[in-house]
Design a protein around this motif. Structure first.
Motif, PDB file in Angstrom:
ATOM      1  N   MET A   1       0.851  -1.198   0.000  1.00 29.03           N
ATOM      2  CA  MET A   1       0.000   0.000   0.000  1.00 29.03           C
ATOM      3  C   MET A   1       0.885   1.246   0.000  1.00 29.03           C
ATOM      4  SD  MET A   1      -2.833   1.215   2.824  1.00 29.03           S
ATOM      5  CE  MET A   1      -3.810  -0.279   2.616  1.00 29.03           C
ATOM      6  N   SER A   2       0.578   2.198  -0.862  1.00 25.70           N
ATOM      7  CA  SER A   2       1.383   3.413  -0.937  1.00 25.70           C
ATOM      8  C   SER A   2       1.082   4.332   0.241  1.00 25.70           C
ATOM      9  CB  SER A   2       1.108   4.141  -2.251  1.00 25.70           C
ATOM     10  OG  SER A   2      -0.252   4.517  -2.332  1.00 25.70           O
ATOM     11  N   ILE A   3       2.035   5.211   0.541  1.00 25.30           N
ATOM     12  CA  ILE A   3       1.876   6.154   1.642  1.00 25.30           C
ATOM     13  C   ILE A   3       0.817   7.194   1.283  1.00 25.30           C
ATOM     14  CG2 ILE A   3       3.023   8.005   2.909  1.00 25.30           C
ATOM     15  CD1 ILE A   3       5.601   6.344   2.697  1.00 25.30           C
ATOM     16  N   GLU A   4      -0.094   7.426   2.206  1.00 23.62           N
ATOM     17  CA  GLU A   4      -1.125   8.447   2.016  1.00 23.62           C
ATOM     18  C   GLU A   4      -0.648   9.758   2.621  1.00 23.62           C
ATOM     19  OE1 GLU A   4      -5.886   9.140   2.854  1.00 23.62           O
ATOM     20  OE2 GLU A   4      -4.742   7.886   4.225  1.00 23.62           O
ATOM     21  N   VAL A   5      -0.592  10.793   1.800  1.00 22.02           N
ATOM     22  CA  VAL A   5      -0.204  12.124   2.266  1.00 22.02           C
ATOM     23  C   VAL A   5      -1.441  13.018   2.191  1.00 22.02           C
ATOM     24  CG1 VAL A   5       1.334  14.087   1.955  1.00 22.02           C
ATOM     25  CG2 VAL A   5       2.146  11.775   1.421  1.00 22.02           C
ATOM     26  N   ILE A   6      -1.916  13.455   3.342  1.00 23.68           N
ATOM     27  CA  ILE A   6      -3.098  14.306   3.416  1.00 23.68           C
ATOM     28  C   ILE A   6      -2.633  15.754   3.484  1.00 23.68           C
ATOM     29  CG2 ILE A   6      -5.162  14.871   4.751  1.00 23.68           C
ATOM     30  CD1 ILE A   6      -4.879  11.970   5.934  1.00 23.68           C
ATOM     31  N   ARG A   7      -3.137  16.564   2.573  1.00 25.36           N
ATOM     32  CA  ARG A   7      -2.697  17.959   2.511  1.00 25.36           C
ATOM     33  C   ARG A   7      -3.855  18.908   2.799  1.00 25.36           C
ATOM     34  NH1 ARG A   7       0.581  15.397  -1.420  1.00 25.36           N
ATOM     35  NH2 ARG A   7       2.790  15.676  -0.953  1.00 25.36           N
ATOM     36  N   ALA A   8      -3.496  20.098   3.270  1.00 30.40           N
ATOM     37  CA  ALA A   8      -4.488  21.112   3.619  1.00 30.40           C
ATOM     38  C   ALA A   8      -4.471  22.229   2.585  1.00 30.40           C
ATOM     39  CB  ALA A   8      -4.177  21.686   5.006  1.00 30.40           C
ATOM     40  N   ALA A   9      -5.642  22.672   2.172  1.00 27.04           N
ATOM     41  CA  ALA A   9      -5.728  23.761   1.206  1.00 27.04           C
ATOM     42  C   ALA A   9      -5.098  25.039   1.753  1.00 27.04           C
ATOM     43  CB  ALA A   9      -7.193  24.007   0.840  1.00 27.04           C
ATOM     44  N   ALA A  10      -5.189  25.248   3.058  1.00 28.44           N
ATOM     45  CA  ALA A  10      -4.633  26.457   3.666  1.00 28.44           C
ATOM     46  C   ALA A  10      -3.122  26.539   3.513  1.00 28.44           C
ATOM     47  CB  ALA A  10      -4.999  26.510   5.151  1.00 28.44           C
ATOM     48  N   LEU A  11      -2.475  25.398   3.317  1.00 27.74           N
ATOM     49  CA  LEU A  11      -1.016  25.352   3.201  1.00 27.74           C
ATOM     50  C   LEU A  11      -0.580  25.057   1.769  1.00 27.74           C
ATOM     51  CD1 LEU A  11      -0.253  23.341   6.458  1.00 27.74           C
ATOM     52  CD2 LEU A  11      -0.120  25.824   6.128  1.00 27.74           C
TER      53      LEU A  11
ATOM     54  N   ASN B   1      10.487   3.666   8.003  1.00 33.33           N
ATOM     55  CA  ASN B   1       9.235   4.410   7.881  1.00 33.33           C
ATOM     56  C   ASN B   1       9.466   5.917   7.912  1.00 33.33           C
ATOM     57  OD1 ASN B   1       7.592   2.142   7.669  1.00 33.33           O
ATOM     58  ND2 ASN B   1       7.230   2.014   9.868  1.00 33.33           N
ATOM     59  N   ARG B   2      10.368   6.357   8.766  1.00 29.25           N
ATOM     60  CA  ARG B   2      10.673   7.788   8.845  1.00 29.25           C
ATOM     61  C   ARG B   2      11.265   8.282   7.524  1.00 29.25           C
ATOM     62  NH1 ARG B   2      12.086  10.636  14.155  1.00 29.25           N
ATOM     63  NH2 ARG B   2      10.487   9.835  15.552  1.00 29.25           N
ATOM     64  N   ALA B   3      12.141   7.486   6.958  1.00 27.06           N
ATOM     65  CA  ALA B   3      12.742   7.864   5.683  1.00 27.06           C
ATOM     66  C   ALA B   3      11.687   7.907   4.580  1.00 27.06           C
ATOM     67  CB  ALA B   3      13.855   6.888   5.325  1.00 27.06           C
ATOM     68  N   LEU B   4      10.791   6.937   4.568  1.00 31.41           N
ATOM     69  CA  LEU B   4       9.723   6.916   3.580  1.00 31.41           C
ATOM     70  C   LEU B   4       8.802   8.132   3.731  1.00 31.41           C
ATOM     71  CD1 LEU B   4       8.761   3.121   3.761  1.00 31.41           C
ATOM     72  CD2 LEU B   4       9.745   4.300   1.772  1.00 31.41           C
ATOM     73  N   ALA B   5       8.488   8.482   4.969  1.00 32.51           N
ATOM     74  CA  ALA B   5       7.609   9.623   5.226  1.00 32.51           C
ATOM     75  C   ALA B   5       8.249  10.921   4.739  1.00 32.51           C
ATOM     76  CB  ALA B   5       7.302   9.714   6.716  1.00 32.51           C
ATOM     77  N   ALA B   6       9.512  11.121   5.062  1.00 27.31           N
ATOM     78  CA  ALA B   6      10.206  12.343   4.640  1.00 27.31           C
ATOM     79  C   ALA B   6      10.266  12.443   3.123  1.00 27.31           C
ATOM     80  CB  ALA B   6      11.608  12.371   5.240  1.00 27.31           C
ATOM     81  N   THR B   7      10.575  11.345   2.469  1.00 24.15           N
ATOM     82  CA  THR B   7      10.672  11.348   1.007  1.00 24.15           C
ATOM     83  C   THR B   7       9.329  11.642   0.364  1.00 24.15           C
ATOM     84  OG1 THR B   7      12.509   9.788   1.063  1.00 24.15           O
ATOM     85  CG2 THR B   7      11.274   9.942  -0.994  1.00 24.15           C
ATOM     86  N   ALA B   8       8.250  11.210   0.993  1.00 29.51           N
ATOM     87  CA  ALA B   8       6.914  11.435   0.445  1.00 29.51           C
ATOM     88  C   ALA B   8       6.518  12.904   0.478  1.00 29.51           C
ATOM     89  CB  ALA B   8       5.885  10.609   1.217  1.00 29.51           C
ATOM     90  N   VAL B   9       7.121  13.687   1.368  1.00 26.22           N
ATOM     91  CA  VAL B   9       6.736  15.092   1.525  1.00 26.22           C
ATOM     92  C   VAL B   9       7.784  16.053   0.954  1.00 26.22           C
ATOM     93  CG1 VAL B   9       6.221  16.918   3.210  1.00 26.22           C
ATOM     94  CG2 VAL B   9       5.269  14.627   3.508  1.00 26.22           C
TER      95      VAL B   9
END
Length: 253
Positions: A1-11, A49-57
């Motif tokens: 399952m790919s990493i889900e990145v939830i983003r905010a319109a305000a940002l 997991n931390r490395a994957l999270a950072a790369t996703a953003v």
């Protein structure tokens, strides 16, 4: 399952993301993208997991986190910490190439940005930190770097929702003593003498009173949505021995 990145319109236009448990390499009760070094998960899985999270953003950025202690304390960051992480619950920076990270498992993650000043921040707002003023302290630290609160946009990510957050009368009394108007964040609970607390609403109100230019609430319940999020309270109610943590990230290019 790919990493889900939830983003905010305000940002919009700022490198950021609220990440849940989807994706990652952890298994068992930590299954998914567990980034909590305080968990009993395998160290290698957490690091991956931390490395994957950072790369996703923000690929190539240096991830910076603190030792969270439910305080109102903020750290201003201009480089990765050379040794032990400081005890604090918020970070701010104007240095490109750093990715500020806040871990949660029901508490409210809050991401901030003043695009014009090039200043960002991240805060961990559990009820203790929220009533203690962690968001106010984050705003002040951003202003010390040149931000203006009227230009700051803030987004509150996935956290435990009112429907899932039952508290006792002592809890409500504590908030009432801080400000009688806080009564509006509580409704009658399912049990006598208990109440449902709107953490997200309380944090949003603190930000509005502080003069933040734009506040967005994502309305995502960590407790109720097991497929997407880790939850301390859900794990506790089930008698599980441990729980995962998710991360919220923001940085400058």
């Amino acid at each position: 399952m790919s990493i889900e990145v939830i983003r905010a319109a305000a940002l919009d236009g700022v490198s950021h993301g609220f990440l849940g448990r989807r994706g990652g390499v952890s298994t068992g009760i930590h299954a998914g993208l567990n980034v909590g070094t305080g968990s009993s998960d395998e160290r290698d899985a957490i690091a991956r997991n931390r490395a994957l999270a950072a790369t996703a953003v923000l690929p190539g950025a240096a991830l910076v986190t603190v030792h969270q202690v439910h305080s109102p304390d903020v750290v201003t960051v201009d480089a990765p910490f050379p040794g032990d992480r400081p005890k604090a619950d918020a970070l701010v920076t104007r240095t490109p190439g750093l990715l500020l990270g806040i871990l949660t498992a029901d508490c409210a993650p809050v991401l901030f940005a003043d695009r014009e000043a090039g200043v960002v921040g991240a805060a961990h707002a559990g009820w203790k930190g929220a009533i203690g003023g962690v968001t106010d302290a984050t705003i002040a630290a951003m202003e010390a770097l040149g931000a203006d609160r009227t230009r700051i946009a803030a987004a509150i990510g996935p956290c435990i929702a009112r429907a899932s957050y039952e508290v006792d009368a002592g809890f409500t009394d504590r908030f009432g003593a801080e400000n009688p108007e806080n009564e509006r964040f509580f409704t009658d609970g399912r049990r006598e003498g208990h109440f449902q607390f709107d953490l997200e609403g309380y944090v949003a109100a603190r930000l509005a009173v502080a003069g933040i230019g734009r506040v967005e609430t994502l309305g995502l319940d960590t407790y109720a949505d097991e497929d997407r999020f880790f939850s301390f309270r859900r794990a506790t109610h089930r008698g599980e021995l441990d729980y995962g943590r998710q991360i919220s990230l923001i940085g400058l290019i």
